[in-house]
Write an enzyme that holds these catalytic residues in place. Structure first.
Site, PDB file in Angstrom:
ATOM      1  N   LYS A   1     -12.792   3.018 136.527  1.00  0.00           N
ATOM      2  CA  LYS A   1     -11.509   3.583 136.966  1.00  0.00           C
ATOM      3  C   LYS A   1     -11.757   4.663 138.012  1.00  0.00           C
ATOM      4  CE  LYS A   1      -8.751   3.190 132.736  1.00  0.00           C
ATOM      5  NZ  LYS A   1      -8.057   3.961 131.719  1.00  0.00           N
TER       6      LYS A   1
ATOM      7  N   HIS B   1     -18.236 -29.446 123.868  1.00  0.00           N
ATOM      8  CA  HIS B   1     -18.592 -30.309 124.998  1.00  0.00           C
ATOM      9  C   HIS B   1     -19.001 -29.496 126.212  1.00  0.00           C
ATOM     10  CE1 HIS B   1     -17.181 -34.128 123.108  1.00  0.00           C
ATOM     11  NE2 HIS B   1     -16.698 -33.199 122.293  1.00  0.00           N
TER      12      HIS B   1
ATOM     13  N   GLU C   1     -15.180  -3.051 122.933  1.00  0.00           N
ATOM     14  CA  GLU C   1     -14.850  -1.710 123.424  1.00  0.00           C
ATOM     15  C   GLU C   1     -15.174  -0.637 122.374  1.00  0.00           C
ATOM     16  OE1 GLU C   1     -10.799  -1.442 124.861  1.00  0.00           O
ATOM     17  OE2 GLU C   1     -11.379  -0.162 126.529  1.00  0.00           O
TER      18      GLU C   1
END
Ligand code: PA5
Length: 427
Positions: free
Chosen positions: A414, A298, A277
């Site tokens: 947003k 793995h 961010e």
């Protein structure tokens, strides 16, 4: 302490020769608060300047709440919850035996998850801490409404009032207004500290106090880190320069933070948020990713060893002293053939695995590795490490010419969401 070991990075020499004036200028920008986003540099001095009286008041309120509940719902998203969770897991482990459990809500709008939590706490004594600096973020807003109503309906207004705490701005935002109107206890998020830099403010510390964590030790660690990093030449800046050079000169596009401790998984999430961010803007920045080894050896281990080249470099967190070490039992019949392992403790075996993997990735796959050595894995180290990475992040973003302290990209989703949901006043 954290040592930055650049031995396997392939750029040890370049880091040493890096422009000292540039680093010195940025160091001054950080300390004199003169760079981009300088109104959000309050975290730099926070380990010294934090409000001790408020910290003491938090201890009183948290202890009282701790005596009443089994579960604390921590409502928050991004910087308003990741730090507390990272600390909770790093310090108390994944299955703490302490009586208070922390459960994180408000970071998702999954109806299924939300209902699962309602079912889980139905017969438990619970409290709520609602953390939001803006006080207007949708996800925690919805969660708070749901869980506050549930608490009031099941326990009544007076009990709810004694078990709800808000951590928010000192005077602004819907959460502050609501908490004042309803008489909830409030603690302040300082104006000059943004979400992802706020873990050692009430944002992280209140929930941790309720969980019984030693927050004085966290602040001690942060203060030690501040002192160790006060000079222009320090390990955090070396790490920042190394990742900057790997990105800009060697053209790597992603940094993978690797830990060999499962209880550092959320710490790596906190780190991803901090760097992602802060730096991912203006078309720049390394993509921060993370793995936990051995488990991810793995899965992504295959890609790292043999997949597309020159994308990822690794930064490895090696913990010197585990919280506890154990031995592999020696069996008389040795049917599984593992007796040869018993000369080493489990932590030693884990560390030998680190050496083997570094060799495979560095010498086999030509992947640069930076080894970050954590002395230990406790409250003090948490405070130390979070401050260390914040300082590295500021240096790293300023090297790229980026404002580390805003998040314009987050606002885009947003706005779209508000439009689609028909929020009043949004077109
Ligand atoms: O780092 C940040 O600033 C963000 O991740 C915020 O913490 C997050 O968006 C939550 O915001 P708020 O605390 O205002 O609800």
């Amino acid at each position: 302490m954290i040592n930055t070991n650049l031995k396997f990075s392939g750029i040890e020499k370049e880091v040493k020769q890096f422009d000292k004036n540039k680093v010195s200028n940025i160091h001054k920008m950080i300390h004199e608060k003169s760079g981009l986003g300088n109104e959000f540099l309050g975290w730099v001095d926070w380990p010294e300047t934090f409000n001790k009286a408020e910290h003491d008041r938090m201890k009183v309120v948290a202890n009282d709440l701790r005596s009443k509940i089994d579960v604390l719902l921590v409502v928050g998203i991004g910087g308003s919850y990741l730090g507390a969770r990272a600390a909770d897991e790093m310090i108390r482990g994944l299955y703490p035996t302490d009586k208070v459990e922390l459960i994180y809500v408000g970071n998702t709008m999954s109806s299924t998850y939300t209902q699962n939590i309602l079912d889980y706490i139905k017969n438990k004594e619970f409290g709520i801490v609602n953390v939001s600096k803006s006080g207007t973020t949708t996800e925690p807003g919805i969660a708070f409404r749901i869980f506050e109503e549930f608490l009031i309906n099941t326990k009544g207004n007076d009990v709810a009032k004694s078990r709800i705490v808000a951590v928010t701005d000192k005077s602004r935002g819907a959460l502050k207004e609501m908490a004042d109107a309803k008489g909830y206890e409030t603690f302040v998020i300082p104006d000059d500290i943004g979400g992802r830099f706020s873990v050692t403010t009430p944002v992280g510390l209140f929930a941790l106090l309720v969980a019984g964590v030693d927050t004085d030790a966290i602040m001690r660690g942060a203060l030690k880190s501040k002192k160790d990093l006060s000079k222009e030449s320090n390990d955090a800046y070396q790490y920042a320069i190394a990742r900057y050079l790997l990105h800009t000169e060697k053209k790597y596009s992603s940094e993978m933070l690797v830990s060999y401790e499962l209880q550092l998984q959320v710490f790596t999430e906190w780190w991803k948020q901090l760097f992602g961010e802060s730096e991912g803007k203006d078309g720049k920045g390394l993509l921060p990713t993370s793995c936990i080894f051995s488990t991810d050896l793995h899965s992504l281990g295959q890609f790292i060893q043999d997949g597309t080249k020159n994308i990822i470099f690794e930064s490895i967190i090696r913990v010197k002293k585990p919280q506890v070490d154990i031995n592999v039992p020696k069996l008389e019949n040795d049917l599984d053939g593992l007796n040869y392992l018993t000369k080493n403790s489990l932590h030693k075996i884990n560390n030998i695995a680190i050496e083997g993997v570094i060799d495979a990735h560095v010498n086999g796959a030509q992947i640069p590795n930076i080894v970050l050595e954590f002395d230990k894995m406790d409250d003090e180290m948490f405070g130390y490490a979070t401050y260390w990475f914040m300082k590295a992040c500021a240096m790293s973003a300023y090297l790229l010419g980026i404002n580390p302290f805003d998040q314009p990209g987050v606002e885009v989703y947003k706005k779209n969401m508000f439009k689609l949901l028909g929020k009043p006043g949004i077109k």
